[in-house]
Design a protein around this motif. Structure first.
Motif, PDB file in Angstrom:
ATOM      1  N   VAL A   1       0.823  -1.214   0.000  1.00 13.47           N
ATOM      2  CA  VAL A   1       0.000   0.000   0.000  1.00 13.47           C
ATOM      3  C   VAL A   1       0.854   1.260   0.000  1.00 13.47           C
ATOM      4  N   HIS A   2       1.975   1.220   0.678  1.00 13.73           N
ATOM      5  CA  HIS A   2       2.891   2.360   0.826  1.00 13.73           C
ATOM      6  C   HIS A   2       2.143   3.592   1.348  1.00 13.73           C
ATOM      7  N   PRO A   3       1.571   3.474   2.560  1.00  9.81           N
ATOM      8  CA  PRO A   3       0.813   4.603   3.122  1.00  9.81           C
ATOM      9  C   PRO A   3       1.735   5.726   3.574  1.00  9.81           C
ATOM     10  N   THR A   4       1.138   6.864   3.881  1.00  7.73           N
ATOM     11  CA  THR A   4       1.921   7.968   4.419  1.00  7.73           C
ATOM     12  C   THR A   4       2.578   7.505   5.714  1.00  7.73           C
ATOM     13  N   VAL A   5       3.738   8.030   6.003  1.00 15.26           N
ATOM     14  CA  VAL A   5       4.576   7.516   7.083  1.00 15.26           C
ATOM     15  C   VAL A   5       3.985   7.785   8.472  1.00 15.26           C
ATOM     16  N   TYR A   6       3.097   8.764   8.578  1.00 15.84           N
ATOM     17  CA  TYR A   6       2.531   9.103   9.885  1.00 15.84           C
ATOM     18  C   TYR A   6       1.739   7.914  10.422  1.00 15.84           C
ATOM     19  N   GLY A   7       2.152   7.414  11.564  1.00 13.79           N
ATOM     20  CA  GLY A   7       1.529   6.236  12.159  1.00 13.79           C
ATOM     21  C   GLY A   7       2.209   4.938  11.747  1.00 13.79           C
ATOM     22  N   TRP A   8       3.115   4.989  10.777  1.00 18.11           N
ATOM     23  CA  TRP A   8       3.788   3.795  10.276  1.00 18.11           C
ATOM     24  C   TRP A   8       5.309   3.889  10.420  1.00 18.11           C
ATOM     25  N   LYS A   9       5.818   4.772  11.259  1.00 16.03           N
ATOM     26  CA  LYS A   9       7.258   5.000  11.336  1.00 16.03           C
ATOM     27  C   LYS A   9       8.035   3.744  11.724  1.00 16.03           C
ATOM     28  N   GLN A  10       7.518   2.967  12.658  1.00 16.11           N
ATOM     29  CA  GLN A  10       8.231   1.758  13.077  1.00 16.11           C
ATOM     30  C   GLN A  10       8.333   0.764  11.931  1.00 16.11           C
ATOM     31  N   ILE A  11       7.288   0.595  11.185  1.00 10.50           N
ATOM     32  CA  ILE A  11       7.299  -0.333  10.056  1.00 10.50           C
ATOM     33  C   ILE A  11       8.135   0.236   8.918  1.00 10.50           C
ATOM     34  N   ALA A  12       8.064   1.557   8.699  1.00  8.39           N
ATOM     35  CA  ALA A  12       8.846   2.192   7.631  1.00  8.39           C
ATOM     36  C   ALA A  12      10.342   1.998   7.858  1.00  8.39           C
ATOM     37  N   ARG A  13      10.770   1.974   9.102  1.00  6.14           N
ATOM     38  CA  ARG A  13      12.189   1.749   9.400  1.00  6.14           C
ATOM     39  C   ARG A  13      12.629   0.341   8.992  1.00  6.14           C
ATOM     40  N   LEU A  14      11.686  -0.595   8.988  1.00  4.58           N
ATOM     41  CA  LEU A  14      12.005  -1.974   8.609  1.00  4.58           C
ATOM     42  C   LEU A  14      12.092  -2.156   7.097  1.00  4.58           C
ATOM     43  N   VAL A  15      11.651  -1.147   6.347  1.00  7.57           N
ATOM     44  CA  VAL A  15      11.651  -1.215   4.878  1.00  7.57           C
ATOM     45  C   VAL A  15      12.439  -0.018   4.340  1.00  7.57           C
ATOM     46  N   PRO A  16      13.756  -0.005   4.516  1.00 13.30           N
ATOM     47  CA  PRO A  16      14.536   1.173   4.110  1.00 13.30           C
ATOM     48  C   PRO A  16      14.595   1.378   2.600  1.00 13.30           C
ATOM     49  N   GLU A  17      14.289   0.338   1.807  1.00 13.66           N
ATOM     50  CA  GLU A  17      14.356   0.492   0.355  1.00 13.66           C
ATOM     51  C   GLU A  17      13.221   1.354  -0.203  1.00 13.66           C
ATOM     52  N   LEU A  18      12.162   1.557   0.565  1.00 16.67           N
ATOM     53  CA  LEU A  18      11.065   2.430   0.149  1.00 16.67           C
ATOM     54  C   LEU A  18      11.230   3.790   0.822  1.00 16.67           C
ATOM     55  N   SER A  19      11.080   4.846   0.037  1.00 17.85           N
ATOM     56  CA  SER A  19      11.162   6.181   0.631  1.00 17.85           C
ATOM     57  C   SER A  19       9.879   6.462   1.405  1.00 17.85           C
ATOM     58  N   GLU A  20       9.987   7.328   2.382  1.00 18.66           N
ATOM     59  CA  GLU A  20       8.823   7.673   3.197  1.00 18.66           C
ATOM     60  C   GLU A  20       7.913   8.626   2.427  1.00 18.66           C
ATOM     61  N   VAL A  21       6.633   8.334   2.434  1.00 17.38           N
ATOM     62  CA  VAL A  21       5.645   9.187   1.774  1.00 17.38           C
ATOM     63  C   VAL A  21       5.086  10.146   2.813  1.00 17.38           C
TER      64      VAL A  21
END
Length: 120
Positions: free
Chosen positions: A22-42
């Motif tokens: 889904v690649h949601p906006t990073v707000y609320g997903w920061k912990q999971i976003a850190r686990l997927v460094p290959e995707l930039s934060e939206v």
């Protein structure tokens, strides 16, 4: 709400798979976003909120504008429909400016405006 609190949380693998798909906006997903460094934060919350607000104005402007025309309140009905048209144009303008891929976030890594948190 009760089901949310009485059921166990999803495991990290499920959340990471969802985040990648889904690649949601990073707000609320920061912990999971850190686990997927290959995707930039939206970071497109402001653009999405603007489009949401314009969408609400578009829908209710059409709804009440047509209702006013049915009851022969011409000036109010036409004014509401014009307002709805302006809101629709602003949605089109914003999505054209940000890129239509902003709807899905599919190309967010390629779009520097989304990545950098483009604001209105």
């Amino acid at each position: 709400m009760i089901a949310t609190f009485i059921t166990p949380p999803e495991n990290q693998e499920t959340l990471v798979a969802f985040y990648k798909r889904v690649h949601p906006t990073v707000y609320g997903w920061k912990q999971i976003a850190r686990l997927v460094p290959e995707l930039s934060e939206v970071r497109d919350l402001s653009g999405n909120c603007f489009d949401w607000l314009m969408g609400v104005i578009l829908v209710y402007g059409c709804l009440f504008g047509i209702g006013k025309l049915v009851f022969q309140q011409w000036l109010t009905g036409i004014a509401l429909l014009v307002l709805a048209g302006i809101a629709g144009y602003l949605i089109f303008w914003d999505l054209s400016r940000r890129g239509w891929s902003a709807l899905s976030g599919a190309n967010a890594a390629l779009n520097p405006k989304i990545r950098a948190g483009a604001s209105l």
